[in-house]
Write a protein that holds these residues in place. Sequence first.
Motif, PDB file in Angstrom:
ATOM      1  N   LYS A 162       0.824  -1.217   0.000  1.00 54.46           N
ATOM      2  CA  LYS A 162       0.000   0.000   0.000  1.00 54.46           C
ATOM      3  C   LYS A 162       0.856   1.263   0.000  1.00 54.46           C
ATOM      4  O   LYS A 162       0.578   2.234  -0.726  1.00 54.46           O
ATOM      5  CB  LYS A 162      -0.923  -0.015   1.218  1.00 54.46           C
ATOM      6  N   GLU A 163       1.888   1.245   0.833  1.00 48.07           N
ATOM      7  CA  GLU A 163       2.754   2.431   0.928  1.00 48.07           C
ATOM      8  C   GLU A 163       3.435   2.751  -0.407  1.00 48.07           C
ATOM      9  O   GLU A 163       3.689   3.920  -0.729  1.00 48.07           O
ATOM     10  CB  GLU A 163       3.806   2.227   2.012  1.00 48.07           C
ATOM     11  N   LYS A 164       3.746   1.696  -1.189  1.00 48.79           N
ATOM     12  CA  LYS A 164       4.403   1.893  -2.484  1.00 48.79           C
ATOM     13  C   LYS A 164       3.448   2.516  -3.501  1.00 48.79           C
ATOM     14  O   LYS A 164       3.870   3.290  -4.366  1.00 48.79           O
ATOM     15  CB  LYS A 164       4.933   0.555  -3.011  1.00 48.79           C
ATOM     16  N   ILE A 165       2.179   2.157  -3.380  1.00 45.91           N
ATOM     17  CA  ILE A 165       1.184   2.752  -4.288  1.00 45.91           C
ATOM     18  C   ILE A 165       1.155   4.264  -4.104  1.00 45.91           C
ATOM     19  O   ILE A 165       1.144   5.031  -5.077  1.00 45.91           O
ATOM     20  CB  ILE A 165      -0.217   2.153  -4.014  1.00 45.91           C
ATOM     21  N   ILE A 166       1.161   4.691  -2.830  1.00 43.16           N
ATOM     22  CA  ILE A 166       1.117   6.124  -2.520  1.00 43.16           C
ATOM     23  C   ILE A 166       2.441   6.798  -2.872  1.00 43.16           C
ATOM     24  O   ILE A 166       2.470   7.837  -3.540  1.00 43.16           O
ATOM     25  CB  ILE A 166       0.784   6.328  -1.030  1.00 43.16           C
ATOM     26  N   GLU A 167       3.536   6.171  -2.444  1.00 42.21           N
ATOM     27  CA  GLU A 167       4.871   6.759  -2.642  1.00 42.21           C
ATOM     28  C   GLU A 167       5.210   6.942  -4.118  1.00 42.21           C
ATOM     29  O   GLU A 167       5.734   7.988  -4.528  1.00 42.21           O
ATOM     30  CB  GLU A 167       5.915   5.858  -1.983  1.00 42.21           C
ATOM     31  N   LEU A 168       4.885   5.941  -4.931  1.00 45.88           N
ATOM     32  CA  LEU A 168       5.267   5.970  -6.349  1.00 45.88           C
ATOM     33  C   LEU A 168       4.127   6.407  -7.256  1.00 45.88           C
ATOM     34  O   LEU A 168       4.303   6.487  -8.469  1.00 45.88           O
ATOM     35  CB  LEU A 168       5.759   4.582  -6.776  1.00 45.88           C
TER      36      LEU A 168
END
Length: 304
Positions: A162-168
């Motif tokens: 989930k964090e990667k979806i937001i970060e990238l």
Amino acid sequence: MKFEVTILGSSSATPIYNRNPSAQVLNINDRLYLIDCGEGTQQQMLRFDVKASRIDHIFISHLHGDHYLGLVGLLSSMHLNGRVKTLKLFGPAELKEIIDLQLKYSDTTLQYPIDFIATHADKSEIILDTTDIIVETIPLNHRIATTGFLFKQKKRLKKIIKEKIIELNIPINQFSEIKKGGDYIAQDGTVYKNWEITNNPKEPKSYAYCSDTIYDESYFAQISNVDLLYHEATFLNSMLDRAQSTFHTTALQAGEVALKTNAKKLLIGHFSARYKTLMELLDEAISVFPETELAVEGKTFIIE
């Protein structure tokens, strides 16, 4: 991902010592699958809070009464309780004739359709293939045509962190390809490897239900490496002759089946009415395969 089995009945032939004939409920991701339906199964479902309305698939291993005599009553109760959705029923071809006769002579027309799928004890077949699972029949060696059932989860797609979806700022239209193992290429051309942005799903689980059968290695390859094996253990090995003449398995032999098929865990059940207590049967199976438990009624076993 839920994958667990609740024991409703563990006795062979007759109900005795507060043990009921064979019945189990398998819960896979909150979908309920009823496996065998001996006498008194409805009462056990009420006792252990298993709602019949949530059961859309029933599997009957063979036509000895301790495995199906509760079925017509359950089908009738579903009708009386207003069921309208289709029920899938798997079992020997002759089972349909039995049900049809019962309904005919009670002048009953069910409010819901039954999709009957005949099983064949001379070969293994895929009888159910859904988005979650595959179910195969296991040809067993009993006095009459009998199949077990092998339930196998399908492998799930990877999960994007989930964090990667937001970060990238990964766009939704890329999700499907990434879940299948693809890398993500950002707008600036940076390549993010799949392993950097996803978590692997849990390994798919499997459950083998081996109802009445003599010890017979013909089905061993099919059930090898299952996460949980349920195997009948009707007698102690001191009654091996009796087990063989009635086409049943001893507790010692059930342990040998689990050992030779590399099962992770063994459940034994289908206990003869001659045994008031079951510890001798458990001890005998454990002497060969330590990861063994009794199929105690009301107990839920999580397959992991």
